[in-house]
Write a protein that holds these residues in place. Structure first.
Motif, PDB file in Angstrom:
ATOM      1  N   ASN A 315      37.234  42.741  45.334  1.00 17.86           N
ATOM      2  CA  ASN A 315      38.726  43.222  45.021  1.00 17.86           C
ATOM      3  C   ASN A 315      38.826  43.675  43.535  1.00 17.86           C
ATOM      4  O   ASN A 315      40.106  44.049  43.240  1.00 17.86           O
ATOM      5  CB  ASN A 315      39.636  42.691  45.612  1.00 17.86           C
ATOM      6  CG  ASN A 315      39.822  41.122  45.422  1.00 17.86           C
ATOM      7  OD1 ASN A 315      39.361  40.753  44.326  1.00 17.86           O
ATOM      8  ND2 ASN A 315      40.817  40.617  46.106  1.00 17.86           N
ATOM      9  N   GLN A 316      38.129  43.023  42.605  1.00 18.68           N
ATOM     10  CA  GLN A 316      38.455  43.188  41.199  1.00 18.68           C
ATOM     11  C   GLN A 316      37.576  44.069  40.399  1.00 18.68           C
ATOM     12  O   GLN A 316      37.706  44.082  39.098  1.00 18.68           O
ATOM     13  CB  GLN A 316      38.430  41.665  40.551  1.00 18.68           C
ATOM     14  CG  GLN A 316      39.412  40.820  41.187  1.00 18.68           C
ATOM     15  CD  GLN A 316      39.557  39.323  40.439  1.00 18.68           C
ATOM     16  OE1 GLN A 316      38.923  39.475  39.376  1.00 18.68           O
ATOM     17  NE2 GLN A 316      40.003  38.356  41.072  1.00 18.68           N
ATOM     18  N   ARG A 319      39.368  47.223  39.362  1.00 12.14           N
ATOM     19  CA  ARG A 319      40.118  47.038  37.915  1.00 12.14           C
ATOM     20  C   ARG A 319      39.645  46.817  36.808  1.00 12.14           C
ATOM     21  O   ARG A 319      39.758  47.149  35.591  1.00 12.14           O
ATOM     22  CB  ARG A 319      41.121  45.795  38.554  1.00 12.14           C
ATOM     23  CG  ARG A 319      42.130  45.589  37.203  1.00 12.14           C
ATOM     24  CD  ARG A 319      43.059  44.418  37.672  1.00 12.14           C
ATOM     25  NE  ARG A 319      42.390  43.159  37.985  1.00 12.14           N
ATOM     26  CZ  ARG A 319      42.902  42.168  38.459  1.00 12.14           C
ATOM     27  NH1 ARG A 319      43.992  41.941  38.829  1.00 12.14           N
ATOM     28  NH2 ARG A 319      42.205  41.056  38.583  1.00 12.14           N
ATOM     29  N   ALA A 340      34.017  41.633  35.685  1.00 11.19           N
ATOM     30  CA  ALA A 340      35.104  41.034  36.438  1.00 11.19           C
ATOM     31  C   ALA A 340      34.716  39.616  36.809  1.00 11.19           C
ATOM     32  O   ALA A 340      35.744  38.618  36.661  1.00 11.19           O
ATOM     33  CB  ALA A 340      35.052  41.652  37.922  1.00 11.19           C
ATOM     34  N   ASN A 344      36.936  35.900  35.288  1.00  8.27           N
ATOM     35  CA  ASN A 344      37.332  34.923  35.978  1.00  8.27           C
ATOM     36  C   ASN A 344      36.758  33.489  35.344  1.00  8.27           C
ATOM     37  O   ASN A 344      37.192  32.359  35.809  1.00  8.27           O
ATOM     38  CB  ASN A 344      36.753  34.917  37.539  1.00  8.27           C
ATOM     39  CG  ASN A 344      37.809  35.783  38.287  1.00  8.27           C
ATOM     40  OD1 ASN A 344      38.800  36.247  37.865  1.00  8.27           O
ATOM     41  ND2 ASN A 344      37.302  36.199  39.578  1.00  8.27           N
TER      42      ASN A 344
END
Length: 366
Positions: A315-316, A319, A340, A344
């Motif tokens: 889900n990242q 983005r 991504a 993190n």
């Protein structure tokens, strides 16, 4: 006869590379070490392609280069807020991905051995590269690819004159179909996974970084990992540099998998051998490999550098892709997934570390 040799990763038995044998009796083919040198004073005077490192490549003096100008891609800051975080822009390669490094060497060797035809399997980028270099050398090319592969990648493969074989189902089923054809027809298997010559091309990623950092190694590499062709190539390359005495330490390698297809991350975390997992579907199709043949070799390489394997949250990815685009980099989802995962994990990396992340493939193919 070629002075370069393969050996069986399990039995240690030595083999001379030939047109038809793509796998040894017990394990996987691995390249036998050969002498390498990095004469910086001569290297810097040569053409700015990956072939400038001729003293560290398995090519003979008689062998003509089939170069399309691949290599020496820019290494630049991602943004000025983090001057030690650099990106290697391999999406600027001739066919739009880092796979051109491996394909150039592999098809050069196929030409040297007299291959009239090759078979390759790919989720897109490797197939495109193999097709382009076969076109360059007038070698007939058959590319097996999942039927779900993006239309733009398929169009590029066809544009280079390769014959496409679309296989319904998983990436692994595509590989199996290609292997069956290789065994049946007895042609050269131009595999970016099984043939060690491919890694002898991707290792130039390491050589260029060393030169671009003023003949030094970075502290950390952030690399996507599906079949491991870039990660293992980088590991081999920095080992070559260390073996030649021009660097003292191999960079820590942080490999990135998709959380929806992470057999290597799972095995690394659980300290087990790599086993097959289901590909649950991910935007990062370039690393969606349910059972990577060299998975255990990848884990060994990462452990030898005191590195780790991390995952990219699905889900990242979008983005992360938009964030890279806002910085001027138009890359494919697999590269965005790598970024991504890094975002993190970045709190675990000291600001003083020199970090290099690969931008592997162009977004123009998606």
């Amino acid at each position: 006869m070629s002075p370069y040799k393969f050996y069986d990763s399990v039995s240690g038995e030595e083999y001379t590379p030939d047109l038809r044998q793509w796998k040894p009796k017990a394990g996987l083919f691995t390249m036998k070490s050969y002498p390498v040198e990095f004469p910086a004073e001569r290297i810097i005077k040569r053409q700015a392609t990956m072939w400038r490192y001729e003293e560290a490549l398995p090519i003979t003096k008689e062998e003509s280069s089939i170069s399309l100008g691949e290599g020496m891609t820019p290494l630049i800051m991602l943004d000025h807020e983090k001057p030690n975080f650099l990106v290697k822009m391999d999406y600027l390669m001739p066919t739009g991905s880092f796979k051109d490094r491996g394909a150039a060497i592999l098809i050069a060797k196929a030409k040297e051995m007299g291959a009239p035809s090759v078979i390759a399997d790919s989720s897109g980028n490797a197939g495109t590269s193999i097709a382009a270099y076969c076109a360059r050398t007038n070698i007939e090319c058959h590319v097996y690819t999942p039927s779900s592969t993006s239309e733009k990648k398929l169009a590029q493969i066809k544009a280079h004159g390769a014959q496409l074989h679309l296989i319904p189902g998983t990436r692994e089923e595509t590989t199996n179909a290609a292997k069956e054809a290789v065994e049946k027809e007895g042609v050269f298997y131009a595999s970016h996974v099984y043939n060690p010559y491919f890694y002898e091309g991707t290792k130039t990623f390491a050589f260029e970084i060393w030169e671009q950092l003023n003949f030094a190694a970075p502290d950390t590499l952030i690399l996507p990992v599906g079949n491991g062709t870039l990660l293992l190539g980088a590991y081999i390359g920095f080992n070559d540099l260390k073996r030649a005495g021009v660097i003292q330490k191999i960079p820590k390698i942080i490999g990135v998998q998709s959380e929806y297809c992470a057999p290597i991350e799972t095995a690394f975390r659980e300290d087990t051998s790599v086993s097959s997992v289901e590909n649950k579907g991910t935007k990062a199709e370039g690393i969606a490999i349910g059972y990577p043949a060299r998975g255990n070799q990848i884990i060994e390489a990462v452990k030898n550098t005191n590195g780790t394997i991390i995952t990219a949250p699905e889900n990242q990815i979008d983005r992360a892709k938009k964030n890279l685009e806002r910085k001027g980099f138009y890359v494919e989802p697999t590269t965005a997934a790598t970024y991504a995962a890094y975002k993190n994990y970045e709190e675990n990396i000291a600001n003083t570390e020199t970090v290099v992340m690969s931008l592997c493939g162009t977004g123009l193919k998606k």
